[in-house]
Design a protein around this motif. Structure first.
Motif, PDB file in Angstrom:
ATOM      1  N   SER A 165       0.817  -1.232  -0.107  1.00 16.51           N
ATOM      2  CA  SER A 165       0.121  -0.134   0.037  1.00 16.51           C
ATOM      3  C   SER A 165       0.899   1.211  -0.095  1.00 16.51           C
ATOM      4  CB  SER A 165      -0.812   0.004   1.354  1.00 16.51           C
ATOM      5  OG  SER A 165      -1.943  -1.189   1.180  1.00 16.51           O
ATOM      6  N   ALA A 166       2.001   1.226   0.631  1.00 18.50           N
ATOM      7  CA  ALA A 166       2.882   2.524   0.811  1.00 18.50           C
ATOM      8  C   ALA A 166       3.394   2.940  -0.480  1.00 18.50           C
ATOM      9  CB  ALA A 166       4.155   2.105   1.818  1.00 18.50           C
ATOM     10  N   LYS A 167       3.533   1.969  -1.612  1.00 17.49           N
ATOM     11  CA  LYS A 167       4.108   2.103  -2.878  1.00 17.49           C
ATOM     12  C   LYS A 167       3.163   2.592  -3.705  1.00 17.49           C
ATOM     13  CE  LYS A 167       8.304  -0.600  -2.430  1.00 17.49           C
ATOM     14  NZ  LYS A 167       8.822  -1.693  -3.046  1.00 17.49           N
ATOM     15  N   LEU A 168       1.811   2.487  -3.566  1.00 22.36           N
ATOM     16  CA  LEU A 168       0.899   2.949  -4.600  1.00 22.36           C
ATOM     17  C   LEU A 168       0.758   4.274  -4.948  1.00 22.36           C
ATOM     18  CD1 LEU A 168      -2.251   0.591  -3.404  1.00 22.36           C
ATOM     19  CD2 LEU A 168      -0.834   0.251  -5.194  1.00 22.36           C
ATOM     20  N   PRO A 169       1.051   5.296  -4.091  1.00 23.65           N
ATOM     21  CA  PRO A 169       1.070   6.535  -4.595  1.00 23.65           C
ATOM     22  C   PRO A 169       2.034   6.739  -5.681  1.00 23.65           C
ATOM     23  CG  PRO A 169       0.429   6.740  -2.389  1.00 23.65           C
ATOM     24  CD  PRO A 169       0.860   5.093  -2.647  1.00 23.65           C
ATOM     25  N   MET A 170       3.219   6.261  -5.507  1.00 25.03           N
ATOM     26  CA  MET A 170       4.387   6.358  -6.405  1.00 25.03           C
ATOM     27  C   MET A 170       4.248   5.445  -7.633  1.00 25.03           C
ATOM     28  SD  MET A 170       7.787   5.868  -3.680  1.00 25.03           S
ATOM     29  CE  MET A 170       6.910   4.407  -2.685  1.00 25.03           C
ATOM     30  N   LEU A 171       3.687   4.298  -7.497  1.00 24.31           N
ATOM     31  CA  LEU A 171       3.343   3.702  -8.698  1.00 24.31           C
ATOM     32  C   LEU A 171       2.203   4.437  -9.685  1.00 24.31           C
ATOM     33  CD1 LEU A 171       3.096   1.139 -10.507  1.00 24.31           C
ATOM     34  CD2 LEU A 171       1.299   0.376  -9.007  1.00 24.31           C
ATOM     35  N   GLU A 172       1.324   5.038  -8.964  1.00 25.72           N
ATOM     36  CA  GLU A 172       0.288   5.899  -9.804  1.00 25.72           C
ATOM     37  C   GLU A 172       0.983   6.975 -10.346  1.00 25.72           C
ATOM     38  OE1 GLU A 172      -3.318   8.763  -8.290  1.00 25.72           O
ATOM     39  OE2 GLU A 172      -3.606   6.414  -7.609  1.00 25.72           O
ATOM     40  N   ALA A 173       1.841   7.715  -9.540  1.00 30.60           N
ATOM     41  CA  ALA A 173       2.558   8.919 -10.252  1.00 30.60           C
ATOM     42  C   ALA A 173       3.444   8.467 -11.603  1.00 30.60           C
ATOM     43  CB  ALA A 173       3.501   9.378  -9.466  1.00 30.60           C
ATOM     44  N   ALA A 174       4.127   7.173 -11.542  1.00 27.61           N
ATOM     45  CA  ALA A 174       4.869   6.638 -12.405  1.00 27.61           C
ATOM     46  C   ALA A 174       4.098   6.319 -13.577  1.00 27.61           C
ATOM     47  CB  ALA A 174       5.783   5.557 -11.768  1.00 27.61           C
ATOM     48  N   LEU A 175       3.005   5.922 -13.336  1.00 30.92           N
ATOM     49  CA  LEU A 175       2.163   5.502 -14.428  1.00 30.92           C
ATOM     50  C   LEU A 175       1.654   6.692 -15.254  1.00 30.92           C
ATOM     51  CD1 LEU A 175       0.041   2.479 -12.836  1.00 30.92           C
ATOM     52  CD2 LEU A 175       1.740   2.092 -14.820  1.00 30.92           C
ATOM     53  N   CYS A 176       1.169   7.729 -14.392  1.00 28.26           N
ATOM     54  CA  CYS A 176       0.638   8.709 -15.027  1.00 28.26           C
ATOM     55  C   CYS A 176       1.752   9.560 -15.929  1.00 28.26           C
ATOM     56  CB  CYS A 176       0.193   9.778 -14.136  1.00 28.26           C
ATOM     57  SG  CYS A 176      -1.413   9.276 -13.314  1.00 28.26           S
ATOM     58  N   ASN A 177       3.109   9.507 -15.627  1.00 28.24           N
ATOM     59  CA  ASN A 177       4.188  10.023 -16.213  1.00 28.24           C
ATOM     60  C   ASN A 177       4.719   9.293 -17.534  1.00 28.24           C
ATOM     61  OD1 ASN A 177       4.204  12.254 -14.306  1.00 28.24           O
ATOM     62  ND2 ASN A 177       5.706  11.291 -13.042  1.00 28.24           N
ATOM     63  N   ILE A 189       6.753  -0.877 -15.487  1.00 27.50           N
ATOM     64  CA  ILE A 189       6.612   0.079 -14.686  1.00 27.50           C
ATOM     65  C   ILE A 189       6.185  -0.434 -13.429  1.00 27.50           C
ATOM     66  CG2 ILE A 189       5.374   2.302 -13.842  1.00 27.50           C
ATOM     67  CD1 ILE A 189       5.697   3.273 -16.642  1.00 27.50           C
ATOM     68  N   ILE A 190       4.819  -1.317 -13.407  1.00 26.94           N
ATOM     69  CA  ILE A 190       4.440  -1.885 -12.247  1.00 26.94           C
ATOM     70  C   ILE A 190       5.459  -2.808 -11.458  1.00 26.94           C
ATOM     71  CG2 ILE A 190       2.348  -3.427 -11.395  1.00 26.94           C
ATOM     72  CD1 ILE A 190       0.675  -2.395 -13.758  1.00 26.94           C
ATOM     73  N   ASP A 191       5.979  -3.456 -12.431  1.00 26.11           N
ATOM     74  CA  ASP A 191       7.279  -4.554 -12.002  1.00 26.11           C
ATOM     75  C   ASP A 191       8.192  -3.813 -11.054  1.00 26.11           C
ATOM     76  OD1 ASP A 191       6.078  -6.854 -13.134  1.00 26.11           O
ATOM     77  OD2 ASP A 191       7.707  -6.656 -14.839  1.00 26.11           O
ATOM     78  N   GLN A 192       8.450  -2.336 -11.224  1.00 24.87           N
ATOM     79  CA  GLN A 192       9.304  -1.681 -10.578  1.00 24.87           C
ATOM     80  C   GLN A 192       8.946  -1.652  -8.998  1.00 24.87           C
ATOM     81  OE1 GLN A 192      10.679   2.075 -12.345  1.00 24.87           O
ATOM     82  NE2 GLN A 192      10.571   0.891 -14.386  1.00 24.87           N
ATOM     83  N   TYR A 193       7.575  -1.435  -8.784  1.00 21.36           N
ATOM     84  CA  TYR A 193       7.123  -1.447  -7.472  1.00 21.36           C
ATOM     85  C   TYR A 193       6.503  -2.722  -6.999  1.00 21.36           C
ATOM     86  CZ  TYR A 193       7.449   3.425  -8.863  1.00 21.36           C
ATOM     87  OH  TYR A 193       8.121   4.645  -9.252  1.00 21.36           O
ATOM     88  N   SER A 194       6.610  -3.781  -7.693  1.00 17.09           N
ATOM     89  CA  SER A 194       6.001  -4.905  -7.166  1.00 17.09           C
ATOM     90  C   SER A 194       6.976  -5.710  -6.120  1.00 17.09           C
ATOM     91  CB  SER A 194       5.450  -5.957  -8.278  1.00 17.09           C
ATOM     92  OG  SER A 194       4.640  -5.260  -9.119  1.00 17.09           O
ATOM     93  N   GLU A 195       6.272  -6.715  -5.306  1.00 14.95           N
ATOM     94  CA  GLU A 195       6.898  -7.697  -4.591  1.00 14.95           C
ATOM     95  C   GLU A 195       6.295  -8.814  -4.693  1.00 14.95           C
ATOM     96  OE1 GLU A 195       6.902  -6.132  -0.540  1.00 14.95           O
ATOM     97  OE2 GLU A 195       8.025  -4.406  -1.037  1.00 14.95           O
ATOM     98  N   LYS A 196       7.398 -10.062  -4.230  1.00 11.52           N
ATOM     99  CA  LYS A 196       6.722 -11.430  -4.389  1.00 11.52           C
ATOM    100  C   LYS A 196       6.604 -11.962  -2.885  1.00 11.52           C
ATOM    101  CE  LYS A 196       7.082 -12.090  -9.033  1.00 11.52           C
ATOM    102  NZ  LYS A 196       8.307 -13.028  -9.476  1.00 11.52           N
ATOM    103  N   PRO A 197       5.443 -11.696  -2.629  1.00 12.64           N
ATOM    104  CA  PRO A 197       4.991 -11.931  -1.029  1.00 12.64           C
ATOM    105  C   PRO A 197       4.693 -13.412  -0.967  1.00 12.64           C
ATOM    106  CG  PRO A 197       3.242 -11.557  -2.368  1.00 12.64           C
ATOM    107  CD  PRO A 197       4.157 -11.018  -3.249  1.00 12.64           C
ATOM    108  N   SER A 198       5.365 -13.764   0.324  1.00 14.26           N
ATOM    109  CA  SER A 198       5.469 -15.146   0.446  1.00 14.26           C
ATOM    110  C   SER A 198       4.185 -15.803   1.190  1.00 14.26           C
ATOM    111  CB  SER A 198       6.347 -15.426   1.565  1.00 14.26           C
ATOM    112  OG  SER A 198       7.862 -15.385   1.276  1.00 14.26           O
TER     113      SER A 198
END
Length: 356
Positions: A165-177, A189-198
């Protein structure tokens, strides 16, 4: 009238950010349950943006702690007069048209995303996307209404990415740009903010896929429950016991028609699934075969006593003939099958982002 229109627009907020359009569902206290007016507005916006060459990306999100619990079923039941089930049918026809538009959309979209308890069934093309999960996990999810966390959604294929959740605002800004409709660029772009949770140690997807496949692959709901009961005798597993109880508490009619629905969905396209599901939901709303939907809404959403009285009350009371009726055309002079527009099938599925 102007005040009413303004109020509905306030529930679907729109922000233009460069070449992206951000649509926000704005009913946080209702967990963004969508009214008829909201569905109509979303349809309008998606159609406009698809034709607008300036718009290259659509982001759909929900304000507050939930993306959306789906259609505002409680309000729908309150608004439906005793004899006018067509109000509900009209609502679902718009919902299904929106789902079809999203499923065949020509531009990238991103969005973060338990009917058997209500006497309904998993719809909005659930028989399409749940039937394509690994093994028979879709049958398990649809019949039990089990909730999956972000890691489980990613693992089974319901989500394409997992973003904290903490990265969603940054992801949104990157997608818009990004100023791009290229799915390769959007995905990177989404991959840059994604994680592989266990997966959690107790996750159903982590520990019990063999039991799920063995039991939920059975031909009928009765056989599924019997297979689970045999497993319970051998393993004495609390999860198996809870799953059995969950199935036995749900609407028998809903269970039977959903199992038939997901099995047909394995061999059908998304449009075919929506047309079939619209027939099913129209029969549910008409209430001639069973009034379980209204009883479920009463018990869970309105009176909240959580003690629905299903009718028929037992699985063995529902024969194949009754189930078949839900898949037939509704006999009413003002009812017709769902009409979906002819659209080119684009290979641009929405990016479903699970979050913490």
């Amino acid at each position: 009238m102007a005040s009413s229109v303004s109020s509905q627009q306030d529930k679907v907020l729109v922000e233009a950010n460069s070449s992206a359009r951000i649509i926000t569902l704005n009913r946080p206290k209702q967990l963004n349950a969508q009214s008829f007016q909201m569905i109509y507005r979303l349809l309008e916006l998606f159609l406009v943006y698809e034709e607008d060459p300036i718009v290259k990306l659509v982001i759909l999100k929900g304000k507050g702690r939930a993306f959306s619990v789906g259609g505002d079923v409680a309000a729908l039941v309150r608004d439906m007069r005793a004899d006018d089930w067509r109000v509900g049918a009209n609502f679902f026809s718009q919902v299904f048209k929106l789902i079809y538009l999203i499923a065949t959309y020509s531009k990238p979209q991103t969005f973060a995303m338990p009917e058997v308890d209500l006497g309904l069934f998993p719809d909005v093309a659930a028989s399409y996307f749940l039937s394509r999960l690994p093994g028979f996990f879709g049958e398990y999810v649809g019949l039990t209404g089990s909730r999956l966390d972000g890691a489980e959604m990613l693992a089974c294929g319901l989500a394409t990415h997992f973003v904290p959740s903490a990265k969603l605002p940054m992801l949104e800004a990157a997608l818009c740009n990004a100023d791009s409709s290229d799915p390769v660029i959007i995905s990177s772009i989404i991959d840059q903010y994604s994680e592989k949770p266990s997966l959690k140690e107790q996750s159903v997807y982590n520990r019990r896929l063999d039991v799920i496949d063995g039991c939920f692959s059975q031909r009928t709901v009765e056989e599924i429950i019997s297979a689970l009961e045999r497993e319970d005798v051998h393993h004495m597993d609390s999860w198996i016991s809870a799953t059995i109880q969950k199935l036995k508490k749900s609407s028998p009619t809903s269970l039977k028609i959903f199992l038939r629905s997901i099995r047909e969905g394995r061999l059908q396209g998304v449009g075919q699934c929506l047309v079939r599901e619209y027939r099913m939901v129209s029969h549910v709303l008409k209430g001639e075969l069973s009034k379980d939907f209204f009883e479920g809404c009463r018990a869970i959403l309105l009176d909240k006593d959580k003690n629905p009285n299903w009718e028929p009350s037992k699985l063995e009371m529902i024969d194949e003939g009754r189930v078949e009726c839900y898949f037939s055309k509704v006999k009413h002079e003002e009812w017709e099958d769902l009409k979906l527009p002819i659209r080119v099938k684009f290979e641009l599925p929405p990016y479903v982002i699970a979050k913490l």
